[in-house]
Scaffold this active site. Sequence first.
Site, mmCIF file in Angstrom:
data_model
loop_
_atom_site.group_PDB
_atom_site.id
_atom_site.type_symbol
_atom_site.label_atom_id
_atom_site.label_comp_id
_atom_site.label_asym_id
_atom_site.label_seq_id
_atom_site.Cartn_x
_atom_site.Cartn_y
_atom_site.Cartn_z
ATOM 1 N N ASP A 194 0.850 -1.190 0.000
ATOM 2 C CA ASP A 194 0.000 0.000 0.000
ATOM 3 C C ASP A 194 0.890 1.247 0.000
ATOM 4 O O ASP A 194 1.883 1.316 0.739
ATOM 5 C CB ASP A 194 -0.925 -0.008 1.227
ATOM 6 C CG ASP A 194 -2.072 0.982 1.086
ATOM 7 O OD1 ASP A 194 -3.226 0.542 0.977
ATOM 8 O OD2 ASP A 194 -1.803 2.208 1.070
ATOM 9 N N GLN A 233 -14.639 2.679 0.887
ATOM 10 C CA GLN A 233 -13.883 2.248 -0.299
ATOM 11 C C GLN A 233 -13.517 3.449 -1.161
ATOM 12 O O GLN A 233 -14.366 4.295 -1.460
ATOM 13 C CB GLN A 233 -14.723 1.246 -1.112
ATOM 14 C CG GLN A 233 -13.948 0.608 -2.252
ATOM 15 C CD GLN A 233 -14.724 -0.512 -2.947
ATOM 16 O OE1 GLN A 233 -15.865 -0.812 -2.586
ATOM 17 N NE2 GLN A 233 -14.103 -1.128 -3.936
ATOM 18 N N VAL A 239 -10.928 2.913 -3.902
ATOM 19 C CA VAL A 239 -10.590 2.370 -5.226
ATOM 20 C C VAL A 239 -11.616 1.278 -5.546
ATOM 21 O O VAL A 239 -11.703 0.271 -4.824
ATOM 22 C CB VAL A 239 -9.160 1.798 -5.252
ATOM 23 C CG1 VAL A 239 -8.855 1.205 -6.618
ATOM 24 C CG2 VAL A 239 -8.139 2.884 -4.899
ATOM 25 N N HIS A 249 -10.179 -5.354 -3.397
ATOM 26 C CA HIS A 249 -8.850 -5.657 -2.865
ATOM 27 C C HIS A 249 -8.985 -5.968 -1.381
ATOM 28 O O HIS A 249 -9.864 -5.435 -0.709
ATOM 29 C CB HIS A 249 -7.880 -4.488 -3.080
ATOM 30 C CG HIS A 249 -8.407 -3.169 -2.618
ATOM 31 N ND1 HIS A 249 -9.337 -2.453 -3.339
ATOM 32 C CD2 HIS A 249 -8.164 -2.456 -1.501
ATOM 33 C CE1 HIS A 249 -9.629 -1.338 -2.678
ATOM 34 N NE2 HIS A 249 -8.938 -1.326 -1.548
ATOM 35 N N ILE A 250 -8.103 -6.849 -0.913
ATOM 36 C CA ILE A 250 -8.067 -7.203 0.511
ATOM 37 C C ILE A 250 -6.823 -6.554 1.107
ATOM 38 O O ILE A 250 -5.706 -6.756 0.621
ATOM 39 C CB ILE A 250 -7.994 -8.725 0.716
ATOM 40 C CG1 ILE A 250 -9.158 -9.428 0.006
ATOM 41 C CG2 ILE A 250 -8.002 -9.048 2.215
ATOM 42 C CD1 ILE A 250 -9.074 -10.967 0.082
ATOM 43 N N HIS A 251 -7.033 -5.751 2.161
ATOM 44 C CA HIS A 251 -5.894 -5.196 2.899
ATOM 45 C C HIS A 251 -5.368 -6.274 3.832
ATOM 46 O O HIS A 251 -6.141 -6.937 4.539
ATOM 47 C CB HIS A 251 -6.338 -4.015 3.773
ATOM 48 C CG HIS A 251 -6.792 -2.811 3.024
ATOM 49 N ND1 HIS A 251 -6.013 -1.688 2.878
ATOM 50 C CD2 HIS A 251 -7.951 -2.557 2.383
ATOM 51 C CE1 HIS A 251 -6.677 -0.772 2.175
ATOM 52 N NE2 HIS A 251 -7.864 -1.274 1.863
HETATM 53 P P1 AMP Z 1 -9.803 1.443 -0.028
HETATM 54 O O1 AMP Z 1 -10.449 1.516 -1.408
HETATM 55 O O2 AMP Z 1 -10.498 2.244 0.993
HETATM 56 O O3 AMP Z 1 -9.606 0.029 0.418
HETATM 57 O O4 AMP Z 1 -8.376 2.118 -0.129
HETATM 58 C C1 AMP Z 1 -7.539 2.001 -1.239
HETATM 59 C C2 AMP Z 1 -6.130 1.770 -0.764
HETATM 60 O O5 AMP Z 1 -5.294 1.778 -1.912
HETATM 61 C C3 AMP Z 1 -5.596 2.855 0.183
HETATM 62 O O6 AMP Z 1 -5.081 2.226 1.365
HETATM 63 C C4 AMP Z 1 -4.487 3.535 -0.627
HETATM 64 O O7 AMP Z 1 -3.405 3.962 0.168
HETATM 65 C C5 AMP Z 1 -4.099 2.452 -1.606
HETATM 66 N N1 AMP Z 1 -3.570 2.937 -2.874
HETATM 67 C C6 AMP Z 1 -4.110 3.876 -3.680
HETATM 68 N N2 AMP Z 1 -3.352 4.075 -4.764
HETATM 69 C C7 AMP Z 1 -2.291 3.228 -4.647
HETATM 70 C C8 AMP Z 1 -1.145 2.957 -5.451
HETATM 71 N N3 AMP Z 1 -0.924 3.594 -6.592
HETATM 72 N N4 AMP Z 1 -0.270 2.017 -5.026
HETATM 73 C C9 AMP Z 1 -0.479 1.370 -3.848
HETATM 74 N N5 AMP Z 1 -1.535 1.581 -3.061
HETATM 75 C C10 AMP Z 1 -2.437 2.501 -3.438
#
Ligand code: AMP
Length: 106
Positions: A32, A94, A96, A100-102
């Site tokens: 991330d 959310q 993005v 995706h799984i954190h």
């Molecule tokens: P969420 O959609 O809330 O799960 O968050 C999206 C996650 O993607 C956040 O933790 C961001 O820091 C991460 N993120 C966004 N753009 C990028 C990137 N280009 N490379 C790596 N991580 C990213």
Amino acid sequence: MQSEPSIFTRIINKEIPADVVYEDDKCIVIKDINPRARVHLLIIPKKPIATLFDLKPEDKDLMGHMMLLLPQIAQAQNLDGFKTQIHTGESGGQEVFHIHIHLLGN
Ligand code: AMP
């Protein structure tokens, strides 16, 4: 109407850089960009599914594959425990819209 490719699709297509820690034919694992733990990885399917609400029965194997990857990736990072999060929808935090799984570990 086809929506714009997500930032994760652009990473998968190598159009923009990312710190890739694992990749196979079904998914990619990246660091991330804004880590909230010592180890903060994102397990991202190559199939661009927007949210959990958009899953179809045929995605069962893909989602199972990602779940099975989590402990393998965590062990490769020398973690003996970790947290997972899946944000779903704007009200679920959310940002993005590509599933995706954190994976978070300290
Ligand atoms: P969420 O959609 O809330 O799960 O968050 C999206 C996650 O993607 C956040 O933790 C961001 O820091 C991460 N993120 C966004 N753009 C990028 C990137 N280009 N490379 C790596 N991580 C990213």
